[in-house]
Design an enzyme around this catalytic site. Structure first.
Site, PDB file in Angstrom:
ATOM      1  CG  HIS A   1      -1.747   1.183   1.433  1.00 53.05           C
ATOM      2  ND1 HIS A   1      -3.087   1.236   1.116  1.00 53.05           N
ATOM      3  CD2 HIS A   1      -1.433   2.421   1.931  1.00 53.05           C
ATOM      4  CE1 HIS A   1      -3.564   2.440   1.410  1.00 53.05           C
ATOM      5  NE2 HIS A   1      -2.585   3.173   1.912  1.00 53.05           N
ATOM      6  CD  GLU A   2       1.929   3.505   3.584  1.00 49.34           C
ATOM      7  OE1 GLU A   2       2.229   4.613   3.089  1.00 49.34           O
ATOM      8  OE2 GLU A   2       0.845   3.293   4.162  1.00 49.34           O
TER       9      GLU A   2
ATOM     10  CG  HIS B   1       0.320   6.172  -0.641  1.00 47.59           C
ATOM     11  ND1 HIS B   1      -0.786   6.724  -1.242  1.00 47.59           N
ATOM     12  CD2 HIS B   1      -0.140   5.580   0.503  1.00 47.59           C
ATOM     13  CE1 HIS B   1      -1.857   6.482  -0.510  1.00 47.59           C
ATOM     14  NE2 HIS B   1      -1.498   5.784   0.550  1.00 47.59           N
TER      15      HIS B   1
ATOM     16  CD  GLU C   1      -4.931   6.401   2.192  1.00 46.09           C
ATOM     17  OE1 GLU C   1      -4.646   5.215   2.448  1.00 46.09           O
ATOM     18  OE2 GLU C   1      -4.074   7.290   2.070  1.00 46.09           O
TER      19      GLU C   1
END
Length: 665
Positions: free
Chosen positions: A180-181, A184, A263
């Site tokens: 997930h990071e 980003h 998100e």
């Protein structure tokens, strides 16, 4: 949505942010003008009532557009200077954000089991993505499960993880959070986060000025006792505080609206990366099942709330301006069959699950490690071009391939890559010449100019590296080792890095020529390290000012494609044919083929300095053209793959190791 579409989306979001920020500034200018008009009108009335001369410039009757403009410019200057100051503070990279939250850098060679598990997950994801592992900061005092990525570019990115995350998540769940990071990082969200923080600080600065004005007026009022303008100054201070903090509140609403959709995208990307919805879904369920959830206690958490993996702060304002969608909605998006129950299992139950997952993973790695390495990989032009679409989207099979490769590397080499002294020795070892006489001259250079401990480590790594060369003739271990070493090299002092840089260049130049393997190695290294150690002074110290080194666009394109064509084959006719195919891919049939005699390392650097400034769509087309050129002969050699990844890295778009890696496609 691929890497290139994500970059375009971030640009659009940034444009929207600039528009909304501009509207907010205009609103603040108008409201502040009304406040100033009231305050100074009050002062004038007080002076008139005492027989004093009025101040014409600020009387209500004479308040005109000139005064409005002066006040407006003043307010705008305060806001923009406040924003610029905040963004300049954050320009040092993500470490500033991590340290502001109380984060401590986890050493690359840590032996602490939970920290080692975290670093292994980050390292595997990074190498599979084609980038060095970002430094990882541990928020040791935070029991909530949370994480964040921060920085301006992938080069200066860091990942922060709370202690709660590494203690309460198993490896599968932790991998989902880290994926997930990484999303980003690749989607450009970090830069947008920095801009959001800067914009909000600029608006907040009015409230801060009001606070200090209130404090100073209160203090001076106690000393003077009877100041006729004290009431007006008090009103101005309170008014500025109200305007500033109200502006910050509405700015937070903007921040939240921008953040929530990002998100959802990062959650989807995490599933895409790992091919395992249970990872991120399990982490979200775990957050919902713990009393402390994802809360971050640090005083600076509110400012960084939009960068967290999950909602990190609570309160009335955060309830209205939540930066993250509700947990249930996020879980249902990745696990539509969720029964609505959060995970409340204890440590022993999760440890059993982790052990089972680890055994399953070991089976996968064992199966993959049995594949036989090849010197070249058969590939079609269409496959090579399609692989470019994997930029920013590491696939699970590539992650598994990286895991098996790391397991096969000698422990002495892996340990060296994760430690600053050993990392320098490892890189020196990678450029040592196979010829014994030439290698002896290089070692003499290190004996004189390198740190004695680094020199000793280099000697100890010579034999293991030679054994790796014999075991892997395709040299597929080189790029993972370089990417593993970069985080450790970032821990050097400036003087240590300058010495390392000079020694490396001396080793490469010792034979009087720079081949493309050596150029690729130093390009990848310096691309990630120079910015950290030299930043703005780099151009002055090393003569890399883009305006002085850049060459025209078409000449740069011709240089890059010609290099790729030369690497693929020694036959001149095939070189020209491959180059022409790539030029046709760019719809630039008039590009002139560059002969080998006219190609130099300096020319390549100049070409990349130009091409780095191209828009996203043109970079995509360029990388596809390079892939087409490489695959012209239906084969991809290790040097071709390494060179393409060096080019992609120099353009700030990391290429996953799916081209030229046997078993990785």
């Amino acid at each position: 949505m691929n890497f290139f579409e994500s970059q375009e989306r971030v640009r659009k979001n940034t444009s929207l942010l600039v528009l909304l920020f501009g509207l907010a500034v205009i609103a603040l200018v108008i409201v502040t003008n009304v406040l100033v008009m009231f305050v100074f009108g009050y002062i004038n009335n007080a002076q008139i009532s005492q027989g004093q001369a009025a101040i014409p410039a600020f009387s209500i009757a004479t308040f005109d557009w000139t005064t409005f403009a002066v006040v407006g410019l003043g307010v705008s200057a305060v806001i923009f200077l406040g924003s610029l100051y905040k963004m300049a503070t954050l320009s040092a990279g993500g470490k500033v954000v991590a340290e502001s939250l109380g984060g401590q850098l986890i050493p690359q060679n840590t032996k602490e089991p939970e920290q080692r598990k975290l670093l292994n997950v980050v390292e595997e994801m990074a190498i599979a993505s084609g980038t060095p592992a970002p430094p990882v900061y541990l928020l040791a005092k935070e029991q909530g499960i949370n994480a964040f990525a921060a920085g301006l570019t992938p080069r200066d990115a860091v990942i922060g993880v709370t202690r709660g995350a590494i203690e309460h998540l198993n490896r599968e769940q932790l991998q989902g959070v880290i994926a997930h990071e990484f999303s980003h990082i690749f989607n450009g969200d970090m830069r947008l986060n920095i801009r959001l923080m800067g914009a909000l600080h600029g608006i907040l600065i009015l409230g801060i000025l009001g606070y200090y004005l209130l404090y100073s007026s209160s203090f001076s009022g106690r000393r003077r006792g009877n100041d006729k303008g004290a009431a007006a100054i008090l009103a101005l201070a309170i008014g500025l505080m109200v305007i500033g903090y109200a502006g910050t509140f509405f700015g937070a609403l903007i921040k939240a609206s921008v953040s929530r959709q990002r998100e959802y995208l990062a959650d989807a990307s995490s599933v895409q990366f790992t091919r395992n919805p249970n990872g991120i879904a399990g982490a979200l369920k775990r957050i919902g099942g713990l009393s402390f959830g994802s809360k971050v206690e640090s005083p600076g958490a509110a400012e960084v709330s939009h960068a967290f993996f999950a909602q990190g702060v609570s309160g009335f304002m955060q309830g209205l301006a939540s930066t993250h969608p509700p947990l249930a909605k996020r879980i249902l998006r990745v696990d539509p069959h969720w029964d609505g129950k959060f995970d409340t299992t204890d440590q022993s139950e999760r440890s059993s699950h982790t052990s089972h997952a680890a055994n399953a993973q070991a089976s996968v790695q064992s199966a993959m490690s049995n594949k036989t390495a090849a010197v070249t990989t058969a590939v079609s032009v269409a496959q090579a071009v399609a692989a470019i679409s994997h930029i920013g989207q590491p696939q699970q099979q590539v992650i598994e391939h990286v895991q098996s490769l790391l397991d096969e590397l000698p422990r002495a080499i892996v340990d060296a890559a994760r430690e600053p002294y050993g990392a320098r020795a490892l890189i020196y070892g990678l450029v040592l010449d196979p010829d014994a006489e030439q290698r002896g001259q290089q070692l003499d250079q290190l004996l004189i100019h390198a740190d004695s401990d680094v020199y000793a480590l280099t000697l100890r790594l010579v034999v293991p590296l030679q054994e790796l060369d014999a075991r892997y003739p395709d040299k597929r271990y080189r790029l993972p080792l370089i990417n593993m070493a970069i985080p450790a090299l970032k821990q050097l002092s400036l003087s240590q890095y300058e010495s390392f840089r000079e020694n490396l260049l001396a080793l490469i130049a010792s034979d009087g020529k720079v081949d493309l393997i050596e150029w690729s190695l130093q390009k990848i290294l310096f691309n990630h390290l120079d910015q950290q150690f030299f930043q703005a002074s780099m151009a002055k110290v090393y003569g890399k000012a883009r305006g002085k080194t850049a060459m025209p666009d078409e000449q740069s394109l011709a240089m890059l494609l010609s290099v790729v064509a030369h690497v693929g084959t020694a036959d001149h006719a095939e070189q020209v044919a491959a180059f022409s195919q790539a030029a046709q891919e760019l719809q630039l049939r008039e590009l002139a083929f560059v002969t080998e005699e006219d190609i130099s390392g300096q020319g390549l650097d100049q070409a990349l300095a130009t091409l780095e400034q191209m828009p996203a769509a043109k970079k995509l087309n360029l990388l596809k053209a390079c892939a087409s050129c490489i695959a012209f002969d239906q084969q991809i050699a290790p040097l071709e793959a390494e060179l393409l990844r060096a080019f992609a890295g120099a353009l700030d778009w990391p290429l996953p190791p799916s081209i030229g890696w046997p078993g990785a496609d």
